[in-house]
Design a protein around this motif. Sequence first.
Motif, PDB file in Angstrom:
ATOM      1  N   PHE A 253     -16.801 -28.272  24.035  1.00  0.00           N
ATOM      2  CA  PHE A 253     -17.026 -26.836  23.922  1.00  0.00           C
ATOM      3  C   PHE A 253     -17.809 -26.359  25.137  1.00  0.00           C
ATOM      4  CE2 PHE A 253     -16.901 -28.183  19.389  1.00  0.00           C
ATOM      5  CZ  PHE A 253     -15.781 -27.453  19.002  1.00  0.00           C
ATOM      6  N   LEU A 254     -17.436 -25.210  25.667  1.00  0.00           N
ATOM      7  CA  LEU A 254     -18.155 -24.604  26.781  1.00  0.00           C
ATOM      8  C   LEU A 254     -19.183 -23.612  26.251  1.00  0.00           C
ATOM      9  CD1 LEU A 254     -15.118 -23.985  29.175  1.00  0.00           C
ATOM     10  CD2 LEU A 254     -16.662 -25.958  29.098  1.00  0.00           C
ATOM     11  N   PRO A 255     -20.203 -23.267  27.038  1.00  0.00           N
ATOM     12  CA  PRO A 255     -21.224 -22.328  26.574  1.00  0.00           C
ATOM     13  C   PRO A 255     -20.679 -20.974  26.149  1.00  0.00           C
ATOM     14  CG  PRO A 255     -21.983 -23.481  28.535  1.00  0.00           C
ATOM     15  CD  PRO A 255     -20.545 -23.856  28.352  1.00  0.00           C
ATOM     16  N   ASN A 256     -19.545 -20.562  26.727  1.00  0.00           N
ATOM     17  CA  ASN A 256     -18.944 -19.277  26.378  1.00  0.00           C
ATOM     18  C   ASN A 256     -18.033 -19.347  25.155  1.00  0.00           C
ATOM     19  OD1 ASN A 256     -16.737 -20.642  27.390  1.00  0.00           O
ATOM     20  ND2 ASN A 256     -16.431 -19.306  29.162  1.00  0.00           N
ATOM     21  N   GLY A 257     -18.031 -20.489  24.465  1.00  0.00           N
ATOM     22  CA  GLY A 257     -17.220 -20.641  23.263  1.00  0.00           C
ATOM     23  C   GLY A 257     -15.816 -21.135  23.503  1.00  0.00           C
ATOM     24  N   LYS A 258     -15.431 -21.253  24.768  1.00  0.00           N
ATOM     25  CA  LYS A 258     -14.090 -21.749  25.068  1.00  0.00           C
ATOM     26  C   LYS A 258     -14.070 -23.277  25.054  1.00  0.00           C
ATOM     27  CE  LYS A 258     -12.707 -17.627  27.584  1.00  0.00           C
ATOM     28  NZ  LYS A 258     -12.101 -17.053  28.801  1.00  0.00           N
ATOM     29  N   ILE A 259     -12.899 -23.829  25.265  1.00  0.00           N
ATOM     30  CA  ILE A 259     -12.696 -25.271  25.191  1.00  0.00           C
ATOM     31  C   ILE A 259     -12.087 -25.758  26.496  1.00  0.00           C
ATOM     32  CG2 ILE A 259     -11.303 -27.079  24.092  1.00  0.00           C
ATOM     33  CD1 ILE A 259     -11.635 -25.527  21.464  1.00  0.00           C
ATOM     34  N   MET A 260     -12.615 -26.852  27.025  1.00  0.00           N
ATOM     35  CA  MET A 260     -11.973 -27.553  28.130  1.00  0.00           C
ATOM     36  C   MET A 260     -11.519 -28.905  27.616  1.00  0.00           C
ATOM     37  SD  MET A 260     -13.318 -28.613  31.957  1.00  0.00           S
ATOM     38  CE  MET A 260     -13.782 -26.945  32.383  1.00  0.00           C
ATOM     39  N   ALA A 261     -10.319 -29.286  27.962  1.00  0.00           N
ATOM     40  CA  ALA A 261      -9.761 -30.539  27.455  1.00  0.00           C
ATOM     41  C   ALA A 261      -8.997 -31.255  28.555  1.00  0.00           C
ATOM     42  CB  ALA A 261      -8.826 -30.269  26.266  1.00  0.00           C
ATOM     43  N   ILE A 262      -8.974 -32.578  28.451  1.00  0.00           N
ATOM     44  CA  ILE A 262      -8.109 -33.367  29.315  1.00  0.00           C
ATOM     45  C   ILE A 262      -7.011 -33.988  28.470  1.00  0.00           C
ATOM     46  CG2 ILE A 262     -10.052 -33.911  30.815  1.00  0.00           C
ATOM     47  CD1 ILE A 262      -9.529 -36.909  29.840  1.00  0.00           C
ATOM     48  N   GLY A 263      -5.915 -34.231  29.115  1.00  0.00           N
ATOM     49  CA  GLY A 263      -4.798 -34.902  28.477  1.00  0.00           C
ATOM     50  C   GLY A 263      -3.910 -35.470  29.550  1.00  0.00           C
ATOM     51  N   ASN A 264      -2.669 -35.647  29.207  1.00  0.00           N
ATOM     52  CA  ASN A 264      -1.720 -36.209  30.159  1.00  0.00           C
ATOM     53  C   ASN A 264      -0.420 -35.419  30.132  1.00  0.00           C
ATOM     54  OD1 ASN A 264      -3.108 -38.685  31.237  1.00  0.00           O
ATOM     55  ND2 ASN A 264      -3.236 -39.102  29.050  1.00  0.00           N
ATOM     56  N   GLN A 265       0.224 -35.409  31.268  1.00  0.00           N
ATOM     57  CA  GLN A 265       1.527 -34.772  31.420  1.00  0.00           C
ATOM     58  C   GLN A 265       2.538 -35.856  31.770  1.00  0.00           C
ATOM     59  OE1 GLN A 265       2.762 -33.204  35.238  1.00  0.00           O
ATOM     60  NE2 GLN A 265       2.985 -31.176  34.326  1.00  0.00           N
ATOM     61  N   ASP A 266       3.562 -35.966  30.956  1.00  0.00           N
ATOM     62  CA  ASP A 266       4.672 -36.867  31.273  1.00  0.00           C
ATOM     63  C   ASP A 266       5.712 -36.079  32.048  1.00  0.00           C
ATOM     64  OD1 ASP A 266       3.834 -39.279  30.074  1.00  0.00           O
ATOM     65  OD2 ASP A 266       4.261 -38.437  28.116  1.00  0.00           O
ATOM     66  N   TYR A 267       5.801 -36.354  33.329  1.00  0.00           N
ATOM     67  CA  TYR A 267       6.711 -35.605  34.184  1.00  0.00           C
ATOM     68  C   TYR A 267       7.809 -36.533  34.679  1.00  0.00           C
ATOM     69  CZ  TYR A 267       8.367 -32.400  37.774  1.00  0.00           C
ATOM     70  OH  TYR A 267       9.144 -31.568  38.546  1.00  0.00           O
ATOM     71  N   PHE A 268       8.982 -36.475  34.030  1.00  0.00           N
ATOM     72  CA  PHE A 268      10.118 -37.318  34.384  1.00  0.00           C
ATOM     73  C   PHE A 268       9.687 -38.792  34.467  1.00  0.00           C
ATOM     74  CE2 PHE A 268      11.437 -33.129  35.731  1.00  0.00           C
ATOM     75  CZ  PHE A 268      12.757 -33.069  35.296  1.00  0.00           C
ATOM     76  N   LEU A 269       9.089 -39.256  33.373  1.00  0.00           N
ATOM     77  CA  LEU A 269       8.686 -40.647  33.191  1.00  0.00           C
ATOM     78  C   LEU A 269       7.470 -41.047  34.020  1.00  0.00           C
ATOM     79  CD1 LEU A 269      12.189 -42.396  33.067  1.00  0.00           C
ATOM     80  CD2 LEU A 269      10.830 -41.480  31.173  1.00  0.00           C
ATOM     81  N   THR A 270       6.802 -40.095  34.664  1.00  0.00           N
ATOM     82  CA  THR A 270       5.575 -40.361  35.404  1.00  0.00           C
ATOM     83  C   THR A 270       4.410 -39.683  34.708  1.00  0.00           C
ATOM     84  OG1 THR A 270       6.752 -40.538  37.511  1.00  0.00           O
ATOM     85  CG2 THR A 270       4.386 -40.113  37.608  1.00  0.00           C
ATOM     86  N   ARG A 271       3.316 -40.404  34.507  1.00  0.00           N
ATOM     87  CA  ARG A 271       2.159 -39.876  33.805  1.00  0.00           C
ATOM     88  C   ARG A 271       1.166 -39.292  34.807  1.00  0.00           C
ATOM     89  NH1 ARG A 271       0.254 -41.008  28.607  1.00  0.00           N
ATOM     90  NH2 ARG A 271       2.477 -41.208  28.229  1.00  0.00           N
ATOM     91  N   ASN A 272       0.763 -38.039  34.587  1.00  0.00           N
ATOM     92  CA  ASN A 272      -0.237 -37.365  35.403  1.00  0.00           C
ATOM     93  C   ASN A 272      -1.402 -36.918  34.522  1.00  0.00           C
ATOM     94  OD1 ASN A 272       1.360 -37.422  37.838  1.00  0.00           O
ATOM     95  ND2 ASN A 272       2.552 -35.719  37.029  1.00  0.00           N
ATOM     96  N   LEU A 273      -2.582 -36.785  35.112  1.00  0.00           N
ATOM     97  CA  LEU A 273      -3.738 -36.230  34.424  1.00  0.00           C
ATOM     98  C   LEU A 273      -3.580 -34.721  34.324  1.00  0.00           C
ATOM     99  CD1 LEU A 273      -6.697 -36.375  33.343  1.00  0.00           C
ATOM    100  CD2 LEU A 273      -7.420 -36.201  35.733  1.00  0.00           C
TER     101      LEU A 273
END
Length: 499
Positions: free
Chosen positions: A239-259
Amino acid sequence: MKNIFFIVIALFLTYYANSQVDTVWTRCIGGSGSEPAFNFESGQAIVKKMPDNTFLLVSTTKSNDGLMQSPYAEANVFVARMNYDGDTLWTRILGGSKDDVATGVDVDANGNFVICGYTYSLDGTFEGHHGTEEEEEDGFLAYYDKDGNKIWAKQFGGGDGGGIYGRDRFYDVRFAGNGDIVAIGNTNSVNGDLSFYLNVYNSGWYLRVNEFGTIRRSLKIYGDNHSEKNANDLLRFCFLPNGKIMAIGNQDYFLTRNLWIVQFDGYGNKDWEKVYSSSAEVYGTDFIPTTDGHFMVCSFVTGDGYDVQSTWNGGFTEAWVIKIDSSGNIINQKCFGGSYTEIPYRLEPYMDNILMMASSSSSDGYAPGDSLGSLDMWMVYFDNNLDTIFTYKMGGEASDAFISAIVIDNENIIAAGQTNSNSYYINGNHGGQDIFLTKLVTNKLVGVEDFASNDLLLYPNPVSDMLFCDDINVIGAEYEIFSSTGQKLLQGIYKNGID
């Protein structure tokens, strides 16, 4: 050395020495099956502080003996409350007759806790399955009081929608300030709790419920170029101080994993997103806010290039840590690794520093010391500038990993992981893979001397044959010497001169 070069020197001193970390006690926890079970981001051995001098251990077990007294043959969630001496106060088995996998836990100020994960069970602890147990897992939230009494435990997700399996998982969970519970993960459902998105599959999932488990928000979070071959998931958030959310995940882009990192508000509206890539794959694993107002993200990478400036020594995988600002811009980065394989799991902040829990098969670089098995437990303690304070390895003859940790005070750490060993540092394995717990003591968590500010006199510079350092306090320190282009030229132990 015949060629003259300008030096960039990093004196890591005795921070690398295992003698700086001592073992107070160790425990192998498990049965004749496997703990933790399942894949990389799931079934992890997670430790979390309680408000008193106790902690929770949450994992996944496939045993039904030892401490794991499960009535079912498949995987279940294991929860234990323990004190700082390693004594077990109570245990619980959560789940049903099919596989149930724990992925995250959070504790509120009163000691109540919530566990997230996913389940295939139609019976048992978690109520309200949306699909069939064979192919359609639901995300679950299990809310308990400090004594291990269930308040509620519910499943969330969807079922088969026009031939598309409803597959739903939670990977992280946190209590919000108003008592709500927020979880994130991945979903492929188009009905049930996700009936608003009929053409979006394999996306991130943001769920918010009140203290009774009633849904306030169930939203899909995905990239601007999301498609069938460009899928997203969400793994960790804050949670951010302004009430919003920051998140990390992954993107599968044509069989390649990116942050993939994204910021959004409570209604799922995105402020920004960024994708970080290399010449191979980048797999995000954890991130935390730092005390200077920024964020630290760890991933494992299988190659450099693009956003990854350089790997340490061309290892197969390395721990890539980046420091980003509130807009996702990279401020600083470092690859922690050696000549072989490193996999980071979680970050644990303490004051202005950060403990990274990981595994390593190297014996050089940022993972010095003999390699005990195919993978060793490995931790790196570094500051907000990514400068290393100490590293530490332990394990046995087989495959082991540190996965999570809590810092008790200025000297003591409780670390959790997994072990397949029964030798060296590991004793009492119950069979297969066990949860491993240890209490470690170190004098390097605070009060680390900043040698960069000690007016070290290094001469001559440039250097051709011999380098001297006019500070007796660095004798016995480990050093690394790099050329001005970043090529490592030499490493060793400082004596009275480096030749």
